[in-house]
Design an enzyme around this catalytic site. Structure first.
Site, PDB file in Angstrom:
ATOM      1  CE1 TYR A   1     -32.769  -5.239 -16.952  1.00  0.00           C
ATOM      2  CE2 TYR A   1     -32.521  -6.760 -15.117  1.00  0.00           C
ATOM      3  CZ  TYR A   1     -32.761  -5.488 -15.590  1.00  0.00           C
ATOM      4  OH  TYR A   1     -32.994  -4.468 -14.722  1.00  0.00           O
TER       5      TYR A   1
ATOM      6  CG  HIS B   1     -28.916  -6.317 -17.090  1.00  0.00           C
ATOM      7  ND1 HIS B   1     -28.442  -7.335 -16.300  1.00  0.00           N
ATOM      8  CD2 HIS B   1     -29.425  -5.400 -16.253  1.00  0.00           C
ATOM      9  CE1 HIS B   1     -28.670  -7.054 -15.027  1.00  0.00           C
ATOM     10  NE2 HIS B   1     -29.257  -5.875 -14.963  1.00  0.00           N
TER      11      HIS B   1
HETATM   12 MG    MG Z   1     -29.410  -1.424 -15.249  1.00  0.00          MG
END
Ligand code: MG
Length: 400
Positions: free
Chosen positions: A158, A208
């Site tokens: 992320y 995210h």
């Molecule tokens: Mg997710």
């Protein structure tokens, strides 16, 4: 069946893959009749354990386990303050266990109680990551080879990794990332993937909630030519009002909701048709009872389901997801992280994946069990998570 009572409620904590899982076991006065539910909130597992063992247990002992709706409604308000993740997970553990018991009493798998099969199995999406575009592509092709047709593609986890960060002196420790470098890398990644894979494979991406709202809107618009199946968590729950602007700018399908607790968070998005997939973490909203109602609400507005299915959901929670998937007409896709052999040993009866589809276990109830001796071999460690300590290059603390 008359005169069945709840005689015990307890939590079982286990971490077969190093991720703390919280399972609730509700035992009844009927010999051998019990239910299991997922109450996993990995980052605060001991708080959930206390909520179940110290508060839910005395609340439940002696009650009729067949009265699921009444127990759910009264449990959600029994602390007066509500809609928080710890107590909702505790209620979820109990709620799923009661549905499990009801299925066992009826001799039917849960999906039958929910209306029966809408499909034989649920299509799943897997995660492909890599340090660079080539590595992501290879990972995607390996998953395609295994029969998966929906693949979430990330580069460097992320927020991306490996960017040159320009940080001030004495910057505090943390999981640093650069939103601008991340955004550029994502656009280049999907350009590269579509060039090499063509248009048939369904590709997904999870932002995210890492971007400032206007940057998130621009990313969704810039990704439009690559025809994502959906873009996940492009905005945080705190900024849901920006979805109106995002919707007016592009037709990239939007999936949202893994952090939601409160119905006020999802209602406007569904009612105004601002998202395409609802992907709440079912234990986080209180279990099967509210998830079933949420799925039905979404159906009326053309929103499909994509229940959250990461490693920090127990196999009991995955089983609940799959039963809902099978019985909901507006099912969209199921996130699937893969269940290791170790997890399957601890949780006999896990749903099985074949050729990109997950199949529920047809045993009564959720169809999944917990081997407590095996579970005890993998105790949970109460570690502070590091990945949640996200920081921008200048050292500012931000959402992970
Ligand atoms: Mg997710």
């Amino acid at each position: 069946m008359e005169n069945i009572k709840i005689r015990d409620v307890r939590t079982i904590l286990t971490a077969p893959e190093g991720i703390g899982l919280v399972v609730v076991k509700v035992e009844t006065t009927e010999p051998g009749l019990y239910g299991l539910g997922c109450a996993t909130f990995t980052q605060r597992s001991l708080a959930v354990k206390s909520a179940v063992d110290d508060y839910m247990k005395p609340f439940l002992i002696g009650k009729d386990p067949q009265r699921i709706e009444d127990i759910w409604q009264s449990a959600m308000v029994s602390a007066y303050w509500r809609n928080g993740p710890v107590l909702s997970n505790a209620v979820s553990g109990v709620d799923m266990a009661l549905w499990d018991i009801k299925g066992k009493l009826a001799g039917l798998p849960l999906y039958q109680l929910l209306g029966g099969k809408c499909r034989e199995a649920a299509a799943v999406y897997r995660h492909a990551d890599g340090r660079d575009r080539q590595e992501v592509l290879e990972h995607v092709m390996a998953l395609r080879e295994q029969g998966y047709r929906f693949i979430r593609c990330q580069i460097g986890g992320y927020g991306g990794r490996g960017h040159t960060l320009h940080t001030p002196e004495q910057a505090l420790p943390g999981a640093y990332f650069d939103p601008a470098a991340y955004t550029r890398s994502v656009i280049r990644l999907f350009e590269f993937l579509r060039t090499h894979l063509g248009s048939e494979l369904e590709l997904l991406h999870d932002t995210h909630e890492r971007l400032a709202p206007i940057d998130a809107v621009r990313l969704a618009r810039d990704l439009e030519p690559f025809r994502l199946f959906f873009l996940e968590d492009v905005l945080p729950p705190e900024q849901i009002d920006w979805f109106r602007m995002l919707r007016s700018q592009c037709a990239t399908p939007i999936a949202m909701g893994e952090l939601f607790n409160n119905p006020r968070e999802w209602l406007p998005l569904i009612q105004e048709r601002l998202i395409d997939y609802i992907r709440v973490h079912i234990s986080q909203i209180g279990g099967i009872t509210p998830a079933r109602k949420l799925a039905i609400l979404c159906e009326a507005f053309g929103v499909r389901t994509a229940w959250h299915g990461p490693g920090d959901v127990s196999p009991v929670g995955h089983a609940a997801n799959v039963h809902l998937d099978i019985a909901s007409h507006n099912f969209g896709i199921q996130e699937w992280c893969g269940l290791s052999e170790r997890l399957q040993d601890v949780f006999p009866g896990c749903p099985q994946v074949r050729d990109g589809f997950v199949y529920p276990n047809d045993a009564p109830g959720l169809g999944i069990d917990l081997d407590e001796e095996q579970a005890a071999r993998y105790p949970c460690e109460n570690r502070l998570p590091q990945w949640t300590l996200a920081r921008l290059p200048d050292g500012t603390s931000v959402r992970p």
